[in-house]
Design a protein around this motif. Sequence first.
Motif, PDB file in Angstrom:
ATOM      1  N   ASP A  12      77.787  50.766  37.636  1.00 47.79           N
ATOM      2  CA  ASP A  12      77.248  51.846  36.808  1.00 47.79           C
ATOM      3  C   ASP A  12      75.787  51.605  36.446  1.00 47.79           C
ATOM      4  OD1 ASP A  12      79.770  52.974  36.955  1.00 47.79           O
ATOM      5  OD2 ASP A  12      80.363  52.312  34.957  1.00 47.79           O
ATOM      6  N   ARG A  13      75.438  50.361  36.145  1.00 48.02           N
ATOM      7  CA  ARG A  13      74.039  50.023  35.796  1.00 48.02           C
ATOM      8  C   ARG A  13      73.132  50.209  37.012  1.00 48.02           C
ATOM      9  NH1 ARG A  13      69.710  49.592  32.950  1.00 48.02           N
ATOM     10  NH2 ARG A  13      68.681  47.599  32.824  1.00 48.02           N
ATOM     11  N   LEU A  14      73.585  49.761  38.167  1.00 51.07           N
ATOM     12  CA  LEU A  14      72.799  49.936  39.388  1.00 51.07           C
ATOM     13  C   LEU A  14      72.605  51.416  39.688  1.00 51.07           C
ATOM     14  CD1 LEU A  14      71.386  48.823  41.902  1.00 51.07           C
ATOM     15  CD2 LEU A  14      73.629  48.754  43.017  1.00 51.07           C
ATOM     16  N   ASP A  89      62.989  43.215  37.574  1.00 53.09           N
ATOM     17  CA  ASP A  89      63.050  42.637  38.912  1.00 53.09           C
ATOM     18  C   ASP A  89      64.468  42.884  39.396  1.00 53.09           C
ATOM     19  OD1 ASP A  89      62.661  41.189  41.232  1.00 53.09           O
ATOM     20  OD2 ASP A  89      62.918  39.248  40.264  1.00 53.09           O
ATOM     21  N   LEU A  90      64.619  43.731  40.367  1.00 54.73           N
ATOM     22  CA  LEU A  90      65.936  44.108  40.861  1.00 54.73           C
ATOM     23  C   LEU A  90      66.082  43.654  42.305  1.00 54.73           C
ATOM     24  CD1 LEU A  90      68.563  45.676  40.366  1.00 54.73           C
ATOM     25  CD2 LEU A  90      67.386  47.729  41.134  1.00 54.73           C
ATOM     26  N   PRO A  91      66.840  42.578  42.529  1.00 56.58           N
ATOM     27  CA  PRO A  91      67.031  42.084  43.895  1.00 56.58           C
ATOM     28  C   PRO A  91      68.020  42.989  44.635  1.00 56.58           C
ATOM     29  CG  PRO A  91      68.329  40.772  42.388  1.00 56.58           C
ATOM     30  CD  PRO A  91      67.577  41.766  41.561  1.00 56.58           C
ATOM     31  N   LEU A  92      67.520  43.894  45.407  1.00 62.92           N
ATOM     32  CA  LEU A  92      68.365  44.888  46.062  1.00 62.92           C
ATOM     33  C   LEU A  92      68.640  44.490  47.510  1.00 62.92           C
ATOM     34  CD1 LEU A  92      69.681  47.623  45.472  1.00 62.92           C
ATOM     35  CD2 LEU A  92      67.622  48.711  46.327  1.00 62.92           C
ATOM     36  N   ASN A  93      69.900  44.193  47.793  1.00 61.95           N
ATOM     37  CA  ASN A  93      70.316  43.913  49.160  1.00 61.95           C
ATOM     38  C   ASN A  93      71.788  44.289  49.301  1.00 61.95           C
ATOM     39  OD1 ASN A  93      71.944  41.679  48.305  1.00 61.95           O
ATOM     40  ND2 ASN A  93      70.117  40.397  48.291  1.00 61.95           N
ATOM     41  N   ILE A  97      74.700  45.182  46.312  1.00 62.59           N
ATOM     42  CA  ILE A  97      75.267  46.536  46.242  1.00 62.59           C
ATOM     43  C   ILE A  97      76.787  46.481  46.392  1.00 62.59           C
ATOM     44  CG2 ILE A  97      75.389  48.772  47.406  1.00 62.59           C
ATOM     45  CD1 ILE A  97      72.366  48.382  48.035  1.00 62.59           C
ATOM     46  N   ALA A  98      77.277  45.696  47.333  1.00 66.35           N
ATOM     47  CA  ALA A  98      78.724  45.592  47.545  1.00 66.35           C
ATOM     48  C   ALA A  98      79.416  45.035  46.301  1.00 66.35           C
ATOM     49  CB  ALA A  98      79.019  44.704  48.755  1.00 66.35           C
ATOM     50  N   LYS A  99      78.840  44.008  45.683  1.00 62.21           N
ATOM     51  CA  LYS A  99      79.437  43.431  44.475  1.00 62.21           C
ATOM     52  C   LYS A  99      79.404  44.430  43.334  1.00 62.21           C
ATOM     53  CE  LYS A  99      79.613  39.426  41.535  1.00 62.21           C
ATOM     54  NZ  LYS A  99      80.945  39.751  41.135  1.00 62.21           N
ATOM     55  N   ALA A 101      79.332  47.675  43.512  1.00 63.64           N
ATOM     56  CA  ALA A 101      80.214  48.810  43.803  1.00 63.64           C
ATOM     57  C   ALA A 101      81.647  48.542  43.368  1.00 63.64           C
ATOM     58  CB  ALA A 101      80.160  49.147  45.293  1.00 63.64           C
ATOM     59  N   GLU A 102      82.035  47.281  43.345  1.00 60.81           N
ATOM     60  CA  GLU A 102      83.400  46.924  42.930  1.00 60.81           C
ATOM     61  C   GLU A 102      83.664  47.270  41.468  1.00 60.81           C
ATOM     62  OE1 GLU A 102      83.797  42.769  43.758  1.00 60.81           O
ATOM     63  OE2 GLU A 102      83.620  43.054  45.930  1.00 60.81           O
ATOM     64  N   SER A 103      82.613  47.332  40.652  1.00 62.24           N
ATOM     65  CA  SER A 103      82.796  47.578  39.221  1.00 62.24           C
ATOM     66  C   SER A 103      82.485  49.013  38.809  1.00 62.24           C
ATOM     67  CB  SER A 103      81.917  46.620  38.418  1.00 62.24           C
ATOM     68  OG  SER A 103      80.545  46.908  38.661  1.00 62.24           O
ATOM     69  N   LEU A 104      82.259  49.904  39.761  1.00 64.44           N
ATOM     70  CA  LEU A 104      81.967  51.297  39.418  1.00 64.44           C
ATOM     71  C   LEU A 104      83.103  51.912  38.611  1.00 64.44           C
ATOM     72  CD1 LEU A 104      80.445  52.774  42.701  1.00 64.44           C
ATOM     73  CD2 LEU A 104      79.330  52.692  40.470  1.00 64.44           C
ATOM     74  N   THR A 105      82.756  52.554  37.523  1.00 61.92           N
ATOM     75  CA  THR A 105      83.756  53.300  36.766  1.00 61.92           C
ATOM     76  C   THR A 105      83.738  54.770  37.158  1.00 61.92           C
ATOM     77  OG1 THR A 105      82.235  53.711  34.924  1.00 61.92           O
ATOM     78  CG2 THR A 105      83.647  51.735  34.798  1.00 61.92           C
ATOM     79  N   ILE A 106      82.659  55.206  37.775  1.00 59.35           N
ATOM     80  CA  ILE A 106      82.531  56.576  38.266  1.00 59.35           C
ATOM     81  C   ILE A 106      82.880  56.550  39.748  1.00 59.35           C
ATOM     82  CG2 ILE A 106      80.968  58.518  38.617  1.00 59.35           C
ATOM     83  CD1 ILE A 106      79.233  57.221  36.345  1.00 59.35           C
ATOM     84  N   LYS A 107      83.980  57.151  40.110  1.00 54.45           N
ATOM     85  CA  LYS A 107      84.409  57.154  41.510  1.00 54.45           C
ATOM     86  C   LYS A 107      83.982  58.460  42.165  1.00 54.45           C
ATOM     87  CE  LYS A 107      86.528  53.243  41.122  1.00 54.45           C
ATOM     88  NZ  LYS A 107      85.980  52.036  41.656  1.00 54.45           N
ATOM     89  N   PRO A 108      83.481  58.401  43.392  1.00 50.23           N
ATOM     90  CA  PRO A 108      83.100  59.619  44.095  1.00 50.23           C
ATOM     91  C   PRO A 108      84.320  60.468  44.416  1.00 50.23           C
ATOM     92  CG  PRO A 108      82.834  57.693  45.530  1.00 50.23           C
ATOM     93  CD  PRO A 108      83.239  57.201  44.168  1.00 50.23           C
TER      94      PRO A 108
END
Length: 113
Positions: A12-14, A89-93, A97-99, A101-108
């Motif tokens: 959610d933060r990402l 500083d956001l290390p985006l790779n 992203i995969a990690k 995505a596991e904690s998303l509370t908003i599901k598509p």
Amino acid sequence: MIRMTYAEITGDRLLALLEALANPHRLLIVSILSRERKYVSQLARELDMSRPLLYMHLKKMEKAGIVKSTLELSDDGKAMKYYELVPFDLPLNQEMIAKAAESLTIKPKGSGS
């Protein structure tokens, strides 16, 4: 500086950060505020943007934690709202992203979850 590690960044933060940055006006705001803080009228003039539209962008960015505001009084007693960038500083790779995505509370829609 806000430095986000893999363990700290949730899906959610990402998503909030990426949504807050996924606009050309907001990228320009980051560019301007990376040099110095600005009060709203000054920022609106530099961007050639109405203050209501600028406030809409700044509200989204503030909610995501990218900018912060302070209210100050000028020498002549006017209230002036200043905005400044919150360094990040956001290390985006792909692993991050995969990690996250596991904690998303908003599901598509249509994800079956």
